[in-house]
Design a protein around this motif. Structure first.
Motif, PDB file in Angstrom:
ATOM      1  N   PHE A 114       0.849  -1.195   0.000  1.00 10.35           N
ATOM      2  CA  PHE A 114       0.000   0.000   0.000  1.00 10.35           C
ATOM      3  C   PHE A 114       0.886   1.247   0.000  1.00 10.35           C
ATOM      4  CE2 PHE A 114       0.947  -1.071   4.363  1.00 10.35           C
ATOM      5  CZ  PHE A 114       1.239   0.141   4.962  1.00 10.35           C
ATOM      6  N   PRO A 115       0.518   2.289  -0.733  1.00 13.68           N
ATOM      7  CA  PRO A 115      -0.552   2.274  -1.733  1.00 13.68           C
ATOM      8  C   PRO A 115      -0.147   1.444  -2.949  1.00 13.68           C
ATOM      9  CG  PRO A 115       0.703   4.299  -1.903  1.00 13.68           C
ATOM     10  CD  PRO A 115       1.255   3.575  -0.706  1.00 13.68           C
ATOM     11  N   THR A 116      -1.052   1.262  -3.904  1.00 10.97           N
ATOM     12  CA  THR A 116      -0.725   0.489  -5.100  1.00 10.97           C
ATOM     13  C   THR A 116       0.453   1.139  -5.821  1.00 10.97           C
ATOM     14  OG1 THR A 116      -3.024  -0.193  -5.377  1.00 10.97           O
ATOM     15  CG2 THR A 116      -1.590  -0.369  -7.304  1.00 10.97           C
ATOM     16  N   PRO A 117       1.541   0.397  -6.054  1.00  6.01           N
ATOM     17  CA  PRO A 117       2.722   0.993  -6.686  1.00  6.01           C
ATOM     18  C   PRO A 117       2.484   1.317  -8.154  1.00  6.01           C
ATOM     19  CG  PRO A 117       3.025  -1.364  -6.381  1.00  6.01           C
ATOM     20  CD  PRO A 117       1.753  -1.016  -5.694  1.00  6.01           C
ATOM     21  N   LYS A 118       3.242   2.239  -8.676  1.00  2.00           N
ATOM     22  CA  LYS A 118       3.150   2.580 -10.090  1.00  2.00           C
ATOM     23  C   LYS A 118       3.592   1.374 -10.921  1.00  2.00           C
ATOM     24  CE  LYS A 118       3.870   7.532  -9.352  1.00  2.00           C
ATOM     25  NZ  LYS A 118       4.726   8.709  -9.612  1.00  2.00           N
ATOM     26  N   PRO A 119       2.965   1.161 -12.078  1.00  2.00           N
ATOM     27  CA  PRO A 119       3.230  -0.057 -12.846  1.00  2.00           C
ATOM     28  C   PRO A 119       4.607  -0.130 -13.488  1.00  2.00           C
ATOM     29  CG  PRO A 119       1.748   1.396 -14.048  1.00  2.00           C
ATOM     30  CD  PRO A 119       1.906   1.982 -12.686  1.00  2.00           C
ATOM     31  N   GLU A 120       5.285   0.976 -13.647  1.00  2.00           N
ATOM     32  CA  GLU A 120       6.598   0.955 -14.276  1.00  2.00           C
ATOM     33  C   GLU A 120       7.640   1.571 -13.358  1.00  2.00           C
ATOM     34  OE1 GLU A 120       7.508  -0.378 -17.072  1.00  2.00           O
ATOM     35  OE2 GLU A 120       5.686  -0.651 -18.241  1.00  2.00           O
ATOM     36  N   PRO A 121       8.892   1.112 -13.371  1.00  2.00           N
ATOM     37  CA  PRO A 121       9.356  -0.066 -14.094  1.00  2.00           C
ATOM     38  C   PRO A 121       8.676  -1.341 -13.580  1.00  2.00           C
ATOM     39  CG  PRO A 121      11.209   1.288 -13.406  1.00  2.00           C
ATOM     40  CD  PRO A 121       9.988   1.811 -12.704  1.00  2.00           C
ATOM     41  N   ASN A 122       8.486  -2.284 -14.474  1.00  2.00           N
ATOM     42  CA  ASN A 122       7.643  -3.429 -14.135  1.00  2.00           C
ATOM     43  C   ASN A 122       8.251  -4.338 -13.079  1.00  2.00           C
ATOM     44  OD1 ASN A 122       9.632  -4.577 -15.920  1.00  2.00           O
ATOM     45  ND2 ASN A 122       8.255  -6.294 -16.236  1.00  2.00           N
ATOM     46  N   HIS A 151       8.037  -0.971  -2.346  1.00  2.00           N
ATOM     47  CA  HIS A 151       6.639  -0.575  -2.252  1.00  2.00           C
ATOM     48  C   HIS A 151       6.286  -0.305  -0.790  1.00  2.00           C
ATOM     49  CE1 HIS A 151       5.686  -4.527  -0.568  1.00  2.00           C
ATOM     50  NE2 HIS A 151       6.238  -5.119  -1.603  1.00  2.00           N
ATOM     51  N   GLY A 152       5.186   0.404  -0.576  1.00  3.21           N
ATOM     52  CA  GLY A 152       4.720   0.638   0.782  1.00  3.21           C
ATOM     53  C   GLY A 152       4.401  -0.676   1.468  1.00  3.21           C
ATOM     54  N   GLY A 153       4.827  -0.814   2.711  1.00  8.46           N
ATOM     55  CA  GLY A 153       4.591  -2.047   3.457  1.00  8.46           C
ATOM     56  C   GLY A 153       5.668  -3.100   3.276  1.00  8.46           C
ATOM     57  N   PHE A 154       6.734  -2.768   2.550  1.00  6.32           N
ATOM     58  CA  PHE A 154       7.782  -3.753   2.292  1.00  6.32           C
ATOM     59  C   PHE A 154       8.432  -4.242   3.579  1.00  6.32           C
ATOM     60  CE2 PHE A 154      12.148  -5.060   1.337  1.00  6.32           C
ATOM     61  CZ  PHE A 154      11.938  -5.954   0.306  1.00  6.32           C
ATOM     62  N   TYR A 209      14.797 -19.337  -2.080  1.00  7.35           N
ATOM     63  CA  TYR A 209      13.747 -18.364  -2.364  1.00  7.35           C
ATOM     64  C   TYR A 209      13.504 -18.415  -3.866  1.00  7.35           C
ATOM     65  CZ  TYR A 209      11.496 -13.826  -3.129  1.00  7.35           C
ATOM     66  OH  TYR A 209      10.642 -12.826  -3.504  1.00  7.35           O
ATOM     67  N   HIS A 210      12.293 -18.814  -4.267  1.00  3.63           N
ATOM     68  CA  HIS A 210      11.962 -18.960  -5.693  1.00  3.63           C
ATOM     69  C   HIS A 210      10.839 -17.988  -6.024  1.00  3.63           C
ATOM     70  CE1 HIS A 210      11.204 -21.952  -9.251  1.00  3.63           C
ATOM     71  NE2 HIS A 210      11.221 -20.680  -9.639  1.00  3.63           N
ATOM     72  N   GLN A 211      11.146 -17.016  -6.874  1.00  8.24           N
ATOM     73  CA  GLN A 211      10.188 -15.971  -7.233  1.00  8.24           C
ATOM     74  C   GLN A 211       9.629 -16.264  -8.621  1.00  8.24           C
ATOM     75  OE1 GLN A 211      11.152 -11.958  -5.880  1.00  8.24           O
ATOM     76  NE2 GLN A 211      10.688 -11.202  -7.942  1.00  8.24           N
ATOM     77  N   HIS A 212       8.294 -16.253  -8.725  1.00  5.13           N
ATOM     78  CA  HIS A 212       7.642 -16.665  -9.968  1.00  5.13           C
ATOM     79  C   HIS A 212       7.077 -15.500 -10.769  1.00  5.13           C
ATOM     80  CE1 HIS A 212       7.806 -20.968  -8.856  1.00  5.13           C
ATOM     81  NE2 HIS A 212       7.689 -20.494  -7.631  1.00  5.13           N
ATOM     82  N   GLN A 213       7.226 -14.287 -10.277  1.00 13.44           N
ATOM     83  CA  GLN A 213       6.748 -13.117 -11.020  1.00 13.44           C
ATOM     84  C   GLN A 213       7.754 -11.982 -10.895  1.00 13.44           C
ATOM     85  OE1 GLN A 213       2.417 -13.663  -9.373  1.00 13.44           O
ATOM     86  NE2 GLN A 213       2.211 -12.734 -11.398  1.00 13.44           N
ATOM     87  N   TRP A 214       7.577 -10.969 -11.734  1.00 18.00           N
ATOM     88  CA  TRP A 214       8.533  -9.862 -11.806  1.00 18.00           C
ATOM     89  C   TRP A 214       7.730  -8.572 -11.965  1.00 18.00           C
ATOM     90  CZ3 TRP A 214      13.239  -9.621 -10.233  1.00 18.00           C
ATOM     91  CH2 TRP A 214      14.174  -8.721 -10.736  1.00 18.00           C
ATOM     92  N   THR A 215       7.163  -8.136 -10.853  1.00 20.22           N
ATOM     93  CA  THR A 215       6.257  -6.991 -10.845  1.00 20.22           C
ATOM     94  C   THR A 215       6.618  -6.084  -9.675  1.00 20.22           C
ATOM     95  OG1 THR A 215       4.578  -7.867  -9.315  1.00 20.22           O
ATOM     96  CG2 THR A 215       4.454  -8.611 -11.617  1.00 20.22           C
ATOM     97  N   PRO A 216       6.034  -4.875  -9.611  1.00 25.08           N
ATOM     98  CA  PRO A 216       6.303  -4.002  -8.463  1.00 25.08           C
ATOM     99  C   PRO A 216       5.921  -4.629  -7.128  1.00 25.08           C
ATOM    100  CG  PRO A 216       5.347  -2.743 -10.253  1.00 25.08           C
ATOM    101  CD  PRO A 216       5.257  -4.181 -10.664  1.00 25.08           C
ATOM    102  N   LYS A 217       4.937  -5.557  -7.137  1.00 26.84           N
ATOM    103  CA  LYS A 217       4.513  -6.201  -5.899  1.00 26.84           C
ATOM    104  C   LYS A 217       5.345  -7.434  -5.561  1.00 26.84           C
ATOM    105  CE  LYS A 217      -0.329  -4.718  -6.168  1.00 26.84           C
ATOM    106  NZ  LYS A 217      -1.742  -5.181  -6.150  1.00 26.84           N
ATOM    107  N   CYS A 218       6.076  -7.930  -6.521  1.00 23.51           N
ATOM    108  CA  CYS A 218       6.891  -9.139  -6.322  1.00 23.51           C
ATOM    109  C   CYS A 218       8.044  -9.051  -7.305  1.00 23.51           C
ATOM    110  CB  CYS A 218       6.034 -10.387  -6.564  1.00 23.51           C
ATOM    111  SG  CYS A 218       6.886 -11.960  -6.300  1.00 23.51           S
TER     112      CYS A 218
END
Length: 472
Positions: free
Chosen positions: A63-71, A77-80, A95-104
């Motif tokens: 929180f809040p929702t992070p900006k989409p870029e850079p992806n 992000h807030g709450g990290f 640690y195995h990460q399956h996505q590459w986004t601002p939230k992960c």
């Protein structure tokens, strides 16, 4: 062995193929001695802990929702801090990460590396490489994946009247400036056409080249903090290496499917189709333009009425506007039936009723798993000659490969199968037993063991080097 499996969201929310597959492979890994916990972002401003199908799930707040870029989420992000505290407590091996986004994304991977965990990132979508997110150059042909801010800029709508040297220089703008320009474009999406067109012409050169440059930097950071980058298709590996990612970092881990699907192969009895019976062509996938439903609809509608064919569409809710457009085009054509969205447990019955499974994707897939599921039921696949589909379907052996957007080529392929039952039977005979999720789990375990072994060797080397430097 203890692992953290990280994703941007998780069940019981509405989830996609990445999450479904993860939920299926974790119990198989558990039986092999690999303990898994899921870390997934949540939209609430507080943490949540629960168990889903026997697996502990931690939902960290974003929180809040992070900006989409850079992806890849270049900044925290807030709450990290909640995620950071939880991850430190886990003392996991992998640690195995399956996505590459601002939230992960990058901050999550970097923290795991700093905590001494073995790290892996799976590239399951074109998104980390492609600004257009499809790997289709100018939306028309497969791209090699080379990230060049100039070429990527032109591909994503920057006017080619703007000199390459200017586009290149704009790629060095601070990311915050690119984000601001993109934000204005998003706010003007519903403005009158002339205003939106003018804004895009002015703002895309400010936003797009900088984002493309950030994507390349993101891949370099991924390679820095990931012990292995996992790819599901060879084309993904080639796209990464062309961007400077060392081949020794890559690990090819092809998909497998649940034994409950794979076992259907042994139970399916091949029977020739009677001449004149309609060819039942099935589609399973999202209502989204990238999935190409409109292409196969146009192909069927273009066929003469004497070609015996029935197209059955089991779509998954995604883009309602696109769905309405396709339904309008179908009209009252009796050869095309829009059936219900299927539950996971209903897929087998649907597949067993198809003569052919069609996968008309208009982008480069890293899978898709549905090809394996179709083959498990001895159903030939007519698919786009692109990406992971082209790696899974052997043309003329267990299916047919077709130029992705060529409606006439799709129509010809359908007509050929509808009018030639012998060809259909030959393709069914050519289908081989499919790769299972247990096979994939064995390879996943090999991946994890190789990471840990490499880290142990490095630790031993560092200790030895340190001892050599000690004074006598």
């Amino acid at each position: 062995m203890k692992t953290i499996q990280a994703v941007a969201r998780y069940f019981p929310e509405s989830c996609g193929g990445i999450h479904i597959h993860l939920s299926e492979i974790m119990p198989v890994l558990q039986a092999m001695g690999v303990e898994s916990k899921v870390a997934a972002s949540g939209d609430e401003p507080k943490e949540d802990f629960y168990t889903y199908k026997g697996v502990e799930v931690y939902r960290y707040p974003v929180f809040p929702t992070p900006k989409p870029e850079p992806n890849h989420g270049a900044s925290f992000h807030g709450g990290f801090e909640h995620f950071a505290r939880w991850l430190k407590e886990q003392k996991a091996d992998i640690y195995h990460q399956h996505q590459w986004t601002p939230k992960c994304g990058l901050p999550h991977l970097r923290l795991a590396k700093e905590l001494g965990m073995g790290t892996a990132v799976s590239v399951r979508l074109p998104q980390p490489i492609c600004q257009r997110q499809t790997l289709m150059l100018n939306g028309e042909e497969a791209c090699d994946g080379k990230i060049d801010p100039v070429r990527c800029g032109y591909c994503c709508g920057v006017s080619q009247n703007l000199p390459a040297s200017v586009v290149k220089s704009l790629s060095y703008l601070p990311v915050g400036v690119s984000q601001a320009a993109a934000g204005v474009m998003r706010r003007l999406e519903k403005a009158p056409g002339s205003i939106e067109k003018t804004a895009n012409a002015l703002l895309k050169p400010i936003a797009i080249p900088g984002f493309a440059a950030a994507r390349l930097q993101g891949l370099q950071e991924m390679a820095k903090y990931a012990d292995r980058i996992v790819v599901m298709s060879e084309w993904v590996g080639e796209a990464l290496t062309i961007n400077g990612i060392p081949r020794e970092k890559l690990f090819l881990l092809r998909h497998g499917i649940a034994e409950s699907f794979a076992d259907a192969y042994k139970q399916t009895v091949l029977q020739p189709k009677k001449p004149g019976e309609p060819l039942k062509v099935g589609f399973l996938g999202r209502w989204d333009r990238t999935k190409g439903i409109h292409i196969i609809v146009e192909a069927v509608k273009s066929l003469p009425s004497d070609v015996p064919i029935e197209l059955i569409i089991h779509g998954v809710a995604s883009n309602d506007e696109y769905r309405k457009q396709v339904l309008s085009r179908i009209g009252d054509d009796p050869r095309i039936r829009v059936a219900k969205q299927l539950k996971r447990e209903e897929l087998g019955a649907a597949l067993s009723g198809f003569d052919v499974l069609t996968v008309p994707s208009q982008w480069l897939e890293t899978g898709p798993v549905v090809v394996l599921e179709g083959h498990a039921y001895r159903v030939p696949v007519v698919g786009s000659k692109l990406g992971g589909i082209a790696e899974k379907v052997k043309h003329g052996v267990d299916g047919l490969l077709v130029p992705a957007s060529d409606v006439k080529a799709w129509a010809d392929a359908f007509a050929q199968l509808a009018l030639n039952p012998d060809l259909l039977y030959k393709l069914r005979q050519g289908i081989q037993p499919v790769r299972t999720i247990s096979m994939e789990a064995v390879d996943s375990l090999t991946l994890y063991q190789s990471i840990l072994a490499e880290r142990s060797e490095l630790a031993a080397y560092n200790v030895g080097a340190s001892l050599q430097l000690q004074p006598l």
